[in-house]
Design a protein around this motif. Sequence first.
Motif, short mmCIF file in Angstrom:
data_model
loop_
_atom_site.label_atom_id
_atom_site.label_comp_id
_atom_site.label_asym_id
_atom_site.label_seq_id
_atom_site.Cartn_x
_atom_site.Cartn_y
_atom_site.Cartn_z
N ALA A 86 39.72 28.66 42.14
CA ALA A 86 39.62 27.23 41.83
C ALA A 86 38.37 26.63 42.46
O ALA A 86 37.61 25.90 41.81
N GLY A 87 38.13 26.96 43.73
CA GLY A 87 36.94 26.46 44.41
C GLY A 87 35.67 27.06 43.83
O GLY A 87 34.65 26.37 43.71
N ILE A 88 35.74 28.34 43.47
CA ILE A 88 34.57 29.01 42.89
C ILE A 88 34.22 28.38 41.54
O ILE A 88 33.05 28.15 41.23
N ASN B 76 38.24 18.22 37.17
CA ASN B 76 39.39 17.49 37.71
C ASN B 76 40.69 17.92 37.02
O ASN B 76 41.74 18.01 37.66
N PHE B 77 40.60 18.18 35.72
CA PHE B 77 41.78 18.63 34.98
C PHE B 77 42.25 19.99 35.50
O PHE B 77 43.45 20.22 35.68
N ALA B 78 41.30 20.90 35.75
CA ALA B 78 41.65 22.23 36.26
C ALA B 78 42.30 22.12 37.64
O ALA B 78 43.30 22.80 37.93
N ALA B 79 41.74 21.25 38.49
CA ALA B 79 42.31 21.08 39.83
C ALA B 79 43.70 20.47 39.75
O ALA B 79 44.62 20.88 40.48
N SER B 80 43.89 19.49 38.86
CA SER B 80 45.19 18.87 38.70
C SER B 80 46.21 19.85 38.15
O SER B 80 47.37 19.87 38.57
N HIS B 81 45.78 20.67 37.21
CA HIS B 81 46.68 21.68 36.63
C HIS B 81 47.13 22.68 37.69
O HIS B 81 48.30 23.08 37.73
N LYS B 82 46.21 23.05 38.57
CA LYS B 82 46.56 24.00 39.63
C LYS B 82 47.56 23.39 40.59
O LYS B 82 48.51 24.04 41.03
N ARG B 83 47.36 22.11 40.94
CA ARG B 83 48.33 21.43 41.84
C ARG B 83 49.71 21.35 41.22
O ARG B 83 50.72 21.52 41.90
N LYS B 84 49.77 21.10 39.91
CA LYS B 84 51.06 21.00 39.23
C LYS B 84 51.76 22.37 39.22
O LYS B 84 52.97 22.45 39.38
#
Length: 222
Positions: A140-142, A209-217
């Motif tokens: 995710a960070g990469i 932001n969508f990818a980060a939000s998806h990962k949190r969900k």
Amino acid sequence: MDFRPFALSIQVALISTIITFFLGLLAANWTYRLKRGKGIVDTIFTLPMILPPTVAGFFLLQMFGRNSFIGGFLDNFGIRIVFTLTGAVIASVFVAFPLMYRTARGAFEQIDQNIIYAAETLGFSKFKIFWTIKVPMAKAGILAGAVLSFARALGEFGATIMLAGNIPGRTQTMSIAVFTAVSAGNNQVAYIWVAILTSMSFVMIMLMNFAASHKRKRRGGG
């Protein structure tokens, strides 16, 4: 209207992002594992992000100019960097590298070290640990670093115009095209390029932001 700056910008951004991706990962992993001198190395790798773009371009020009050691050596083989597309790529890599490096390093530092120790105990090589454990766990960070690097390379201006110049059809990217249009008093063309650059940057940030939000969900659902 000449749309060659769009194609050139995409080409430069893609090539520089690929180079920055691997350089940033390797530099982040190396710095992360350092026992001594980590602060000095980190400062050197981060410096291009702090330097004014024109200063970065000046350093690159001194490094790759025909009168420099590197530039003179390459010139013996017919390889030119200044005022070429290669120069534009080098300038973009130079300024985008710190974003990839710092984001990847931050992602590596979030990995549970017990997993690394367990892999070492099982006899995993450093190469295998890096590509099969560290990179997947820090993906995710990469990915965020890669997106930021692409966006930075896409909008690069100062270092590029210093090293690669402003040659229509050869080194004139969208950012330089904005400068050229404004200098010529052609605000209509400048508005178009600004709109394209702003829209592309907006979409990339939204996707990140969508990818980060998806990962949190997914974590929350797990």
